[in-house]
Design a protein around this motif. Structure first.
Motif, PDB file in Angstrom:
ATOM      1  N   ARG A  64       0.831  -1.213   0.000  1.00 31.61           N
ATOM      2  CA  ARG A  64       0.000   0.000   0.000  1.00 31.61           C
ATOM      3  C   ARG A  64       0.855   1.248   0.000  1.00 31.61           C
ATOM      4  NH1 ARG A  64      -2.494   0.199   6.205  1.00 31.61           N
ATOM      5  NH2 ARG A  64      -0.561   0.880   7.195  1.00 31.61           N
ATOM      6  N   LEU A  65       0.248   2.332  -0.488  1.00 33.60           N
ATOM      7  CA  LEU A  65       0.848   3.666  -0.501  1.00 33.60           C
ATOM      8  C   LEU A  65      -0.077   4.585   0.282  1.00 33.60           C
ATOM      9  CD1 LEU A  65       2.885   5.808  -1.596  1.00 33.60           C
ATOM     10  CD2 LEU A  65       1.347   6.024  -3.578  1.00 33.60           C
ATOM     11  N   LEU A  66       0.440   5.136   1.382  1.00 30.33           N
ATOM     12  CA  LEU A  66      -0.343   6.072   2.178  1.00 30.33           C
ATOM     13  C   LEU A  66      -0.305   7.452   1.539  1.00 30.33           C
ATOM     14  CD1 LEU A  66       0.522   3.725   4.215  1.00 30.33           C
ATOM     15  CD2 LEU A  66       0.080   5.412   5.976  1.00 30.33           C
ATOM     16  N   PRO A  67      -1.281   8.301   1.861  1.00 29.55           N
ATOM     17  CA  PRO A  67      -1.314   9.640   1.271  1.00 29.55           C
ATOM     18  C   PRO A  67      -0.053  10.468   1.539  1.00 29.55           C
ATOM     19  CG  PRO A  67      -3.400   9.162   2.334  1.00 29.55           C
ATOM     20  CD  PRO A  67      -2.454   8.040   2.687  1.00 29.55           C
ATOM     21  N   ASP A  68       0.651  10.188   2.636  1.00 29.09           N
ATOM     22  CA  ASP A  68       1.855  10.963   2.968  1.00 29.09           C
ATOM     23  C   ASP A  68       3.126  10.425   2.307  1.00 29.09           C
ATOM     24  OD1 ASP A  68       2.453   8.685   4.403  1.00 29.09           O
ATOM     25  OD2 ASP A  68       2.613   9.687   6.343  1.00 29.09           O
ATOM     26  N   GLY A  69       2.987   9.405   1.434  1.00 29.28           N
ATOM     27  CA  GLY A  69       4.144   8.877   0.732  1.00 29.28           C
ATOM     28  C   GLY A  69       4.812   7.684   1.386  1.00 29.28           C
ATOM     29  N   HIS A  70       4.224   7.145   2.437  1.00 28.95           N
ATOM     30  CA  HIS A  70       4.765   5.931   3.052  1.00 28.95           C
ATOM     31  C   HIS A  70       4.274   4.704   2.279  1.00 28.95           C
ATOM     32  CE1 HIS A  70       6.018   8.254   6.544  1.00 28.95           C
ATOM     33  NE2 HIS A  70       6.666   7.183   6.939  1.00 28.95           N
ATOM     34  N   ILE A  71       5.197   3.806   2.009  1.00 32.86           N
ATOM     35  CA  ILE A  71       4.865   2.512   1.425  1.00 32.86           C
ATOM     36  C   ILE A  71       4.895   1.509   2.563  1.00 32.86           C
ATOM     37  CG2 ILE A  71       5.732   0.651  -0.054  1.00 32.86           C
ATOM     38  CD1 ILE A  71       6.622   2.816  -2.021  1.00 32.86           C
ATOM     39  N   GLY A  72       3.917   0.631   2.595  1.00 31.93           N
ATOM     40  CA  GLY A  72       3.878  -0.338   3.679  1.00 31.93           C
ATOM     41  C   GLY A  72       3.066  -1.567   3.352  1.00 31.93           C
ATOM     42  N   ARG A  73       3.041  -2.466   4.320  1.00 28.72           N
ATOM     43  CA  ARG A  73       2.295  -3.719   4.240  1.00 28.72           C
ATOM     44  C   ARG A  73       2.648  -4.512   2.980  1.00 28.72           C
ATOM     45  NH1 ARG A  73       1.355  -1.625   8.735  1.00 28.72           N
ATOM     46  NH2 ARG A  73      -0.497  -2.154   9.957  1.00 28.72           N
ATOM     47  N   MET A  74       3.939  -4.429   2.613  1.00 28.56           N
ATOM     48  CA  MET A  74       4.420  -5.226   1.483  1.00 28.56           C
ATOM     49  C   MET A  74       4.481  -6.689   1.916  1.00 28.56           C
ATOM     50  SD  MET A  74       5.394  -3.412  -1.302  1.00 28.56           S
ATOM     51  CE  MET A  74       6.706  -4.398  -2.007  1.00 28.56           C
ATOM     52  N   ALA A  75       3.717  -7.535   1.238  1.00 25.92           N
ATOM     53  CA  ALA A  75       3.646  -8.945   1.594  1.00 25.92           C
ATOM     54  C   ALA A  75       3.574  -9.785   0.327  1.00 25.92           C
ATOM     55  CB  ALA A  75       2.407  -9.208   2.455  1.00 25.92           C
ATOM     56  N   VAL A  76       4.432 -10.801   0.241  1.00 21.37           N
ATOM     57  CA  VAL A  76       4.438 -11.736  -0.879  1.00 21.37           C
ATOM     58  C   VAL A  76       4.367 -13.141  -0.301  1.00 21.37           C
ATOM     59  CG1 VAL A  76       5.787 -12.636  -2.831  1.00 21.37           C
ATOM     60  CG2 VAL A  76       5.774 -10.175  -2.355  1.00 21.37           C
ATOM     61  N   ASP A  77       3.465 -13.956  -0.860  1.00 21.77           N
ATOM     62  CA  ASP A  77       3.370 -15.340  -0.408  1.00 21.77           C
ATOM     63  C   ASP A  77       4.733 -16.014  -0.509  1.00 21.77           C
ATOM     64  OD1 ASP A  77       0.836 -15.989   0.598  1.00 21.77           O
ATOM     65  OD2 ASP A  77      -0.004 -16.291  -1.394  1.00 21.77           O
ATOM     66  N   ALA A  78       5.060 -16.851   0.481  1.00 23.71           N
ATOM     67  CA  ALA A  78       6.384 -17.455   0.598  1.00 23.71           C
ATOM     68  C   ALA A  78       6.847 -18.137  -0.683  1.00 23.71           C
ATOM     69  CB  ALA A  78       6.408 -18.445   1.760  1.00 23.71           C
ATOM     70  N   GLU A  79       5.979 -18.864  -1.348  1.00 22.55           N
ATOM     71  CA  GLU A  79       6.415 -19.616  -2.533  1.00 22.55           C
ATOM     72  C   GLU A  79       6.710 -18.735  -3.742  1.00 22.55           C
ATOM     73  OE1 GLU A  79       1.836 -20.126  -2.437  1.00 22.55           O
ATOM     74  OE2 GLU A  79       3.479 -19.947  -0.995  1.00 22.55           O
ATOM     75  N   TRP A  80       6.363 -17.442  -3.660  1.00 27.39           N
ATOM     76  CA  TRP A  80       6.599 -16.531  -4.784  1.00 27.39           C
ATOM     77  C   TRP A  80       7.697 -15.513  -4.509  1.00 27.39           C
ATOM     78  CZ3 TRP A  80       4.910 -18.245  -9.123  1.00 27.39           C
ATOM     79  CH2 TRP A  80       3.806 -19.089  -9.127  1.00 27.39           C
ATOM     80  N   ARG A  81       8.326 -15.585  -3.354  1.00 31.58           N
ATOM     81  CA  ARG A  81       9.407 -14.650  -3.035  1.00 31.58           C
ATOM     82  C   ARG A  81      10.629 -14.933  -3.901  1.00 31.58           C
ATOM     83  NH1 ARG A  81       8.306 -15.387   3.272  1.00 31.58           N
ATOM     84  NH2 ARG A  81       6.221 -14.461   3.188  1.00 31.58           N
ATOM     85  N   GLY A  82      11.345 -13.867  -4.241  1.00 26.83           N
ATOM     86  CA  GLY A  82      12.548 -14.012  -5.048  1.00 26.83           C
ATOM     87  C   GLY A  82      12.270 -14.234  -6.517  1.00 26.83           C
ATOM     88  N   GLN A  83      11.022 -14.012  -6.944  1.00 20.34           N
ATOM     89  CA  GLN A  83      10.650 -14.265  -8.336  1.00 20.34           C
ATOM     90  C   GLN A  83      10.083 -13.029  -9.020  1.00 20.34           C
ATOM     91  OE1 GLN A  83       8.797 -18.125  -9.096  1.00 20.34           O
ATOM     92  NE2 GLN A  83       9.038 -18.572  -6.917  1.00 20.34           N
ATOM     93  N   GLY A  84      10.348 -11.852  -8.443  1.00 22.58           N
ATOM     94  CA  GLY A  84       9.941 -10.613  -9.092  1.00 22.58           C
ATOM     95  C   GLY A  84       8.598 -10.048  -8.666  1.00 22.58           C
ATOM     96  N   VAL A  85       7.897 -10.731  -7.775  1.00 22.12           N
ATOM     97  CA  VAL A  85       6.584 -10.256  -7.339  1.00 22.12           C
ATOM     98  C   VAL A  85       6.732  -8.973  -6.520  1.00 22.12           C
ATOM     99  CG1 VAL A  85       4.532 -10.790  -5.956  1.00 22.12           C
ATOM    100  CG2 VAL A  85       5.564 -12.563  -7.408  1.00 22.12           C
ATOM    101  N   GLY A  86       7.625  -8.981  -5.545  1.00 27.08           N
ATOM    102  CA  GLY A  86       7.846  -7.792  -4.731  1.00 27.08           C
ATOM    103  C   GLY A  86       8.331  -6.615  -5.560  1.00 27.08           C
ATOM    104  N   ALA A  87       9.190  -6.893  -6.534  1.00 26.12           N
ATOM    105  CA  ALA A  87       9.689  -5.832  -7.410  1.00 26.12           C
ATOM    106  C   ALA A  87       8.548  -5.226  -8.225  1.00 26.12           C
ATOM    107  CB  ALA A  87      10.769  -6.380  -8.334  1.00 26.12           C
ATOM    108  N   ALA A  88       7.649  -6.064  -8.722  1.00 26.78           N
ATOM    109  CA  ALA A  88       6.501  -5.562  -9.491  1.00 26.78           C
ATOM    110  C   ALA A  88       5.606  -4.693  -8.612  1.00 26.78           C
ATOM    111  CB  ALA A  88       5.717  -6.725 -10.089  1.00 26.78           C
ATOM    112  N   LEU A  89       5.352  -5.146  -7.388  1.00 26.01           N
ATOM    113  CA  LEU A  89       4.525  -4.368  -6.455  1.00 26.01           C
ATOM    114  C   LEU A  89       5.171  -3.030  -6.128  1.00 26.01           C
ATOM    115  CD1 LEU A  89       3.443  -7.084  -3.879  1.00 26.01           C
ATOM    116  CD2 LEU A  89       1.880  -5.640  -5.222  1.00 26.01           C
TER     117      LEU A  89
END
Length: 146
Positions: A64-89
């Motif tokens: 998520r992106l808060l109105p003040d410019g904070h990015i947070g609650r970045m979560a990727v399912d364990a089996e998809w980590r390291g495969q570009g999902v977090g980078a896309a988000l």
């Protein structure tokens, strides 16, 4: 990910995406990392722009992106980590911040993810601290105006 699978990121409000975003946040933060359930959903969710990472119709990540410019609650399912999902988000949230004319992005990174955020131009600010029982580091990135 196989060549046939491409991550699609959709953005929307909490009203639009909560039903699909909340379960992955609970799996990653509450079930996997032990964050207290009452801390996971908060008053900032209705105010934020949310992102879902999809493989087909399957939700594999959120942030998520808060109105003040904070990015947070970045979560990727364990089996998809390291495969570009977090980078896309993260890329989609940074792009959205630019569209909203945010000049400085901020986030609270779990310390194991510092290298990931550094690759996107975030730099540590201040000292390490504990949040929800986990070590974190504040980070910032200045956005260049178009």
């Amino acid at each position: 990910m196989s060549g046939a699978e491409t991550v699609q990121v959709v953005l929307g409000s909490w009203d639009e995406l909560a039903e699909r975003a909340a379960p992955i946040r609970f799996r990653v933060f509450v079930d996997e990392q032990g964050v207290p359930m009452e801390m996971e959903l908060d008053e900032f969710d209705p105010l934020s722009c949310h992102a879902l990472a999809l493989l087909g119709e399957h939700v594999v990540g959120t942030g998520r992106l808060l109105p003040d410019g904070h990015i947070g609650r970045m979560a990727v399912d364990a089996e998809w980590r390291g495969q570009g999902v977090g980078a896309a988000l993260l890329g989609a949230l940074i792009d959205e911040a630019g569209r909203r004319h945010v000049s400085v992005l901020a986030l609270s990174a779990q310390t194991h993810a510092l290298g990931f955020y550094t690759r996107f131009g975030f730099v540590p600010v201040g000292s390490e601290y504990e949040e929800a029982g986990l070590p974190h580091q504040a980070m910032e990135r200045r956005l260049v105006a178009d």
